[in-house]
Each structure stands twice: as structure tokens, then as C-alpha cells.
Write a protein that holds these residues in place. Structure first.
Motif, PDB file in Angstrom:
ATOM      1  N   LEU A   1      14.324   2.248  10.354  1.00  0.00           N
ATOM      2  CA  LEU A   1      15.062   3.295  11.062  1.00  0.00           C
ATOM      3  C   LEU A   1      15.964   2.692  12.131  1.00  0.00           C
ATOM      4  CD1 LEU A   1      15.570   6.322  11.396  1.00  0.00           C
ATOM      5  CD2 LEU A   1      13.632   6.408  12.974  1.00  0.00           C
ATOM      6  N   ALA A   2      15.443   1.731  12.878  1.00  0.00           N
ATOM      7  CA  ALA A   2      16.251   1.070  13.915  1.00  0.00           C
ATOM      8  C   ALA A   2      17.449   0.359  13.284  1.00  0.00           C
ATOM      9  CB  ALA A   2      15.396   0.070  14.687  1.00  0.00           C
ATOM     10  N   ALA A   3      17.233  -0.228  12.116  1.00  0.00           N
ATOM     11  CA  ALA A   3      18.301  -0.956  11.432  1.00  0.00           C
ATOM     12  C   ALA A   3      19.426  -0.019  11.002  1.00  0.00           C
ATOM     13  CB  ALA A   3      17.745  -1.699  10.223  1.00  0.00           C
ATOM     14  N   VAL A   4      19.089   1.088  10.358  1.00  0.00           N
ATOM     15  CA  VAL A   4      20.138   1.993   9.870  1.00  0.00           C
ATOM     16  C   VAL A   4      20.804   2.762  11.001  1.00  0.00           C
ATOM     17  CG1 VAL A   4      19.080   2.203   7.591  1.00  0.00           C
ATOM     18  CG2 VAL A   4      18.544   3.914   9.350  1.00  0.00           C
ATOM     19  N   GLN A   5      20.089   2.928  12.107  1.00  0.00           N
ATOM     20  CA  GLN A   5      20.714   3.573  13.271  1.00  0.00           C
ATOM     21  C   GLN A   5      21.762   2.668  13.898  1.00  0.00           C
ATOM     22  OE1 GLN A   5      17.160   4.524  15.529  1.00  0.00           O
ATOM     23  NE2 GLN A   5      17.231   6.678  14.924  1.00  0.00           N
ATOM     24  N   GLN A   6      21.580   1.358  13.728  1.00  0.00           N
ATOM     25  CA  GLN A   6      22.565   0.411  14.252  1.00  0.00           C
ATOM     26  C   GLN A   6      23.710   0.200  13.256  1.00  0.00           C
ATOM     27  OE1 GLN A   6      23.839  -2.906  13.709  1.00  0.00           O
ATOM     28  NE2 GLN A   6      24.971  -2.617  15.640  1.00  0.00           N
ATOM     29  N   ASN A   7      23.358   0.148  11.968  1.00  0.00           N
ATOM     30  CA  ASN A   7      24.354  -0.058  10.916  1.00  0.00           C
ATOM     31  C   ASN A   7      23.872   0.643   9.651  1.00  0.00           C
ATOM     32  OD1 ASN A   7      25.948  -1.114   8.740  1.00  0.00           O
ATOM     33  ND2 ASN A   7      26.451  -2.914   9.971  1.00  0.00           N
ATOM     34  N   GLY A   8      24.531   1.726   9.290  1.00  0.00           N
ATOM     35  CA  GLY A   8      24.096   2.517   8.143  1.00  0.00           C
ATOM     36  C   GLY A   8      23.968   1.722   6.865  1.00  0.00           C
ATOM     37  N   TYR A   9      24.800   0.695   6.702  1.00  0.00           N
ATOM     38  CA  TYR A   9      24.769  -0.117   5.494  1.00  0.00           C
ATOM     39  C   TYR A   9      23.475  -0.918   5.352  1.00  0.00           C
ATOM     40  CZ  TYR A   9      29.362   0.476   3.324  1.00  0.00           C
ATOM     41  OH  TYR A   9      30.434   0.962   2.642  1.00  0.00           O
ATOM     42  N   ALA A  10      22.693  -0.993   6.413  1.00  0.00           N
ATOM     43  CA  ALA A  10      21.407  -1.691   6.325  1.00  0.00           C
ATOM     44  C   ALA A  10      20.492  -1.013   5.315  1.00  0.00           C
ATOM     45  CB  ALA A  10      20.737  -1.739   7.700  1.00  0.00           C
ATOM     46  N   LEU A  11      20.805   0.219   4.952  1.00  0.00           N
ATOM     47  CA  LEU A  11      19.993   0.955   3.975  1.00  0.00           C
ATOM     48  C   LEU A  11      19.871   0.181   2.667  1.00  0.00           C
ATOM     49  CD1 LEU A  11      18.460   3.595   3.388  1.00  0.00           C
ATOM     50  CD2 LEU A  11      20.608   4.562   2.549  1.00  0.00           C
ATOM     51  N   GLN A  12      20.882  -0.602   2.330  1.00  0.00           N
ATOM     52  CA  GLN A  12      20.849  -1.352   1.067  1.00  0.00           C
ATOM     53  C   GLN A  12      19.722  -2.369   1.027  1.00  0.00           C
ATOM     54  OE1 GLN A  12      24.239  -4.261   0.605  1.00  0.00           O
ATOM     55  NE2 GLN A  12      24.756  -3.520   2.655  1.00  0.00           N
ATOM     56  N   TYR A  13      19.226  -2.784   2.189  1.00  0.00           N
ATOM     57  CA  TYR A  13      18.165  -3.798   2.246  1.00  0.00           C
ATOM     58  C   TYR A  13      16.781  -3.172   2.412  1.00  0.00           C
ATOM     59  CZ  TYR A  13      22.264  -6.711   2.958  1.00  0.00           C
ATOM     60  OH  TYR A  13      23.484  -7.324   2.804  1.00  0.00           O
ATOM     61  N   ALA A  14      16.719  -1.861   2.463  1.00  0.00           N
ATOM     62  CA  ALA A  14      15.440  -1.165   2.627  1.00  0.00           C
ATOM     63  C   ALA A  14      14.757  -1.000   1.266  1.00  0.00           C
ATOM     64  CB  ALA A  14      15.666   0.202   3.263  1.00  0.00           C
ATOM     65  N   PRO A  15      13.434  -0.954   1.235  1.00  0.00           N
ATOM     66  CA  PRO A  15      12.718  -0.691  -0.015  1.00  0.00           C
ATOM     67  C   PRO A  15      13.098   0.688  -0.568  1.00  0.00           C
ATOM     68  CG  PRO A  15      11.230  -1.532   1.672  1.00  0.00           C
ATOM     69  CD  PRO A  15      12.519  -1.197   2.364  1.00  0.00           C
ATOM     70  N   ASP A  16      12.885   0.884  -1.852  1.00  0.00           N
ATOM     71  CA  ASP A  16      13.269   2.139  -2.513  1.00  0.00           C
ATOM     72  C   ASP A  16      12.630   3.363  -1.874  1.00  0.00           C
ATOM     73  OD1 ASP A  16      14.892   0.781  -4.245  1.00  0.00           O
ATOM     74  OD2 ASP A  16      13.462   0.784  -5.917  1.00  0.00           O
ATOM     75  N   GLU A  17      11.415   3.212  -1.362  1.00  0.00           N
ATOM     76  CA  GLU A  17      10.752   4.372  -0.765  1.00  0.00           C
ATOM     77  C   GLU A  17      11.537   4.923   0.428  1.00  0.00           C
ATOM     78  OE1 GLU A  17       7.235   3.665   1.885  1.00  0.00           O
ATOM     79  OE2 GLU A  17       7.344   1.652   1.000  1.00  0.00           O
ATOM     80  N   PHE A  18      12.238   4.060   1.138  1.00  0.00           N
ATOM     81  CA  PHE A  18      13.018   4.502   2.285  1.00  0.00           C
ATOM     82  C   PHE A  18      14.384   5.040   1.855  1.00  0.00           C
ATOM     83  CE2 PHE A  18      10.260   1.380   4.693  1.00  0.00           C
ATOM     84  CZ  PHE A  18       9.471   2.373   5.249  1.00  0.00           C
ATOM     85  N   LYS A  19      14.849   4.640   0.694  1.00  0.00           N
ATOM     86  CA  LYS A  19      16.092   5.185   0.169  1.00  0.00           C
ATOM     87  C   LYS A  19      15.891   6.614  -0.324  1.00  0.00           C
ATOM     88  CE  LYS A  19      17.890   0.644  -1.059  1.00  0.00           C
ATOM     89  NZ  LYS A  19      18.271  -0.293  -2.124  1.00  0.00           N
ATOM     90  N   ARG A  20      14.617   6.996  -0.425  1.00  0.00           N
ATOM     91  CA  ARG A  20      14.268   8.381  -0.778  1.00  0.00           C
ATOM     92  C   ARG A  20      13.804   9.170   0.436  1.00  0.00           C
ATOM     93  NH1 ARG A  20      11.594   5.406  -4.948  1.00  0.00           N
ATOM     94  NH2 ARG A  20       9.628   5.596  -3.809  1.00  0.00           N
ATOM     95  N   ASP A  21      13.732   8.507   1.577  1.00  0.00           N
ATOM     96  CA  ASP A  21      13.218   9.125   2.806  1.00  0.00           C
ATOM     97  C   ASP A  21      14.358   9.853   3.518  1.00  0.00           C
ATOM     98  OD1 ASP A  21      12.639   9.261   5.749  1.00  0.00           O
ATOM     99  OD2 ASP A  21      10.756   8.319   5.141  1.00  0.00           O
ATOM    100  N   GLY A  22      14.229  11.172   3.642  1.00  0.00           N
ATOM    101  CA  GLY A  22      15.291  11.975   4.238  1.00  0.00           C
ATOM    102  C   GLY A  22      15.668  11.554   5.643  1.00  0.00           C
ATOM    103  N   GLU A  23      14.689  11.226   6.473  1.00  0.00           N
ATOM    104  CA  GLU A  23      14.963  10.841   7.860  1.00  0.00           C
ATOM    105  C   GLU A  23      15.765   9.538   7.919  1.00  0.00           C
ATOM    106  OE1 GLU A  23      12.622   9.872  12.087  1.00  0.00           O
ATOM    107  OE2 GLU A  23      11.484  10.115  10.225  1.00  0.00           O
ATOM    108  N   ILE A  24      15.361   8.574   7.105  1.00  0.00           N
ATOM    109  CA  ILE A  24      16.038   7.277   7.075  1.00  0.00           C
ATOM    110  C   ILE A  24      17.467   7.426   6.561  1.00  0.00           C
ATOM    111  CG2 ILE A  24      16.083   4.998   5.993  1.00  0.00           C
ATOM    112  CD1 ILE A  24      13.872   5.107   7.987  1.00  0.00           C
TER     113      ILE A  24
END
Length: 206
Positions: free
Chosen positions: A118-141
Motif C-alpha cells: 500500500l505504501a508503495a502504490v501510494q508513492q507510485n501507482g506503477y508499483a502495482l506491477q510488482y505486487a503479488p496477484d492477490e493485491f492486484k485483486r485487492d480493491g483498496e490497493i
């Protein structure tokens, strides 16, 4: 890099060398061996230029205080930390808060830490690409990511890419995110979209 042509006396001068490495981390290669092995000097140096971590010996790359100081200055310096420190929560959290893309260098265990992601994507949204799949399905993230950078929607799960709520949030930041939507033929949705960002009309179906 002018340090290369300085006298040996100046290559031993803390003030001179600190000025040089603050400007260019590669200049450390021309410093005296004494300064290269002086922990207090190295700590002062990485506080000015986090990239210096790349030029250090393993002894310093494995020093928590030095690595923490480096990533607090430049989050991407995490890639040069000693491997065990990439699994040290305090260091990784500091790194992603400075630059969310540092998430790619964290160990898997910390990539599965929601607070860090969460801290990563709040700083740079593109960090989502490095998150595990479960977080790519997480609405808050995903919401936090697209609120920072609309095009981060590209890295969300297929389900969320089709969710109109997330698409509308994404296009508020970047109308180009509308190209990722599969509902561009829905006139009501297109109306909602252009209300949020008129530029998305460019990407709507004829």
C-alpha cells in the motif's frame, strides 16, 4: 569526477570527497582507501547520495544503518543492499515510501505485506506491477494505485479492469486509462467517463 585529477592529499580530504560523491556516486572510486573504509564518512555520504550504496563493499551493504540512510535518500538504492536486508521490514518500508518502484527489490515475504504494498502504490501507482496477484485483486490497493496514477489500472486484475468504479477513478488522473476499459460502447458509462475527464472522448468508440 574531477576528483580523479586531484592530489592524493585532497582525495583524503573528507570535505572535498563528500562534495564529489554527493554530485556523482562514481567519484567514490577516486577517494582514498582510508575514506572508503571509514564508516562515519560512508554514512554521511549515503545521506547525501543514496546511489553511493552501489559502490560500497559488502561490509557496508550489509550495515543496517547505512542501508537505511541510503534508501531514505533514494528508495531504488535498495537493489544494492545486501540480500538479507531486502527482507528487513523497516528498510523496505522506508525504501518504498521514498520510491514505490523499490518494491521490485524486496524479498517475496515483504511483497506479501499489505502495508508495504500500500505504501508503495501510494508513492507510485506503477508499483502495482510488482505486487503479488492477490493485491492486484485487492480493491483498496488498486484504488490507491489508480488514484496516484490512472495508468496503473493496466496492472490490476482483469476483474477490476472491468469495474466501472475503478475505471472512473483511473481516468480522473489520466484519461488514457480509458483505453483499458472494456465498456467503451456503453453510452451511459461513456457519459460518466467524459464527465470525469472530457479527454477520454478520444478513446471512446465511434
Amino acid at each position: 569526477m574531477a576528483l580523479e585529477y586531484a592530489s592524493e592529499n585532497f582525495k583524503r580530504d573528507r570535505e572535498i570527497v563528500l562534495a564529489a560523491v554527493t554530485n556523482n556516486a562514481n567519484a567514490l572510486g577516486y577517494a582514498s582507501n582510508k575514506l572508503k573504509n571509514d564508516r562515519n564518512f560512508i554514512l554521511s555520504a549515503v545521506k547525501e547520495n543514496g546511489w553511493i550504496l552501489k559502490k560500497l563493499s559488502d561490509k557496508f551493504k550489509g550495515d543496517r544503518e547505512i542501508v537505511l540512510a541510503a534508501v531514505e535518500k533514494n528508495g531504488l538504492a535498495l537493489q544494492y543492499a545486501y540480500p538479507t536486508l531486502k527482507n528487513y521490514r523497516g528498510i523496505v518500508l522506508a525504501a518504498v515510501k521514498k520510491n514505490g518502484l523499490a518494491l521490485q527489490y524486496a524479498y517475496t515475504t515483504l511483497k506479501n505485506d499489505k502495508e508495504i504494498v500500500l505504501a508503495a502504490v501510494q508513492q507510485n501507482g506503477y508499483a502495482l506491477q510488482y505486487a503479488p496477484d492477490e493485491f492486484k485483486r485487492d480493491g483498496e490497493i488498486v484504488l490507491a494505485a489508480v488514484e496516484k496514477n490512472g495508468l496503473a489500472l493496466k496492472h490490476a486484475s482483469e476483474e477490476l479492469k472491468e469495474n466501472k468504479k475503478f475505471i472512473l477513478e483511473a481516468i480522473k488522473k489520466n484519461g488514457e486509462a480509458f483505453k483499458l476499459a472494456r465498456s467503451r460502447d456503453d453510452s451511459k458509462f461513456v457519459l460518466d467517463a467524459v464527465t470525469n475527464n472530457g479527454m477520454v472522448l478520444e478513446y471512446a468508440y465511434e
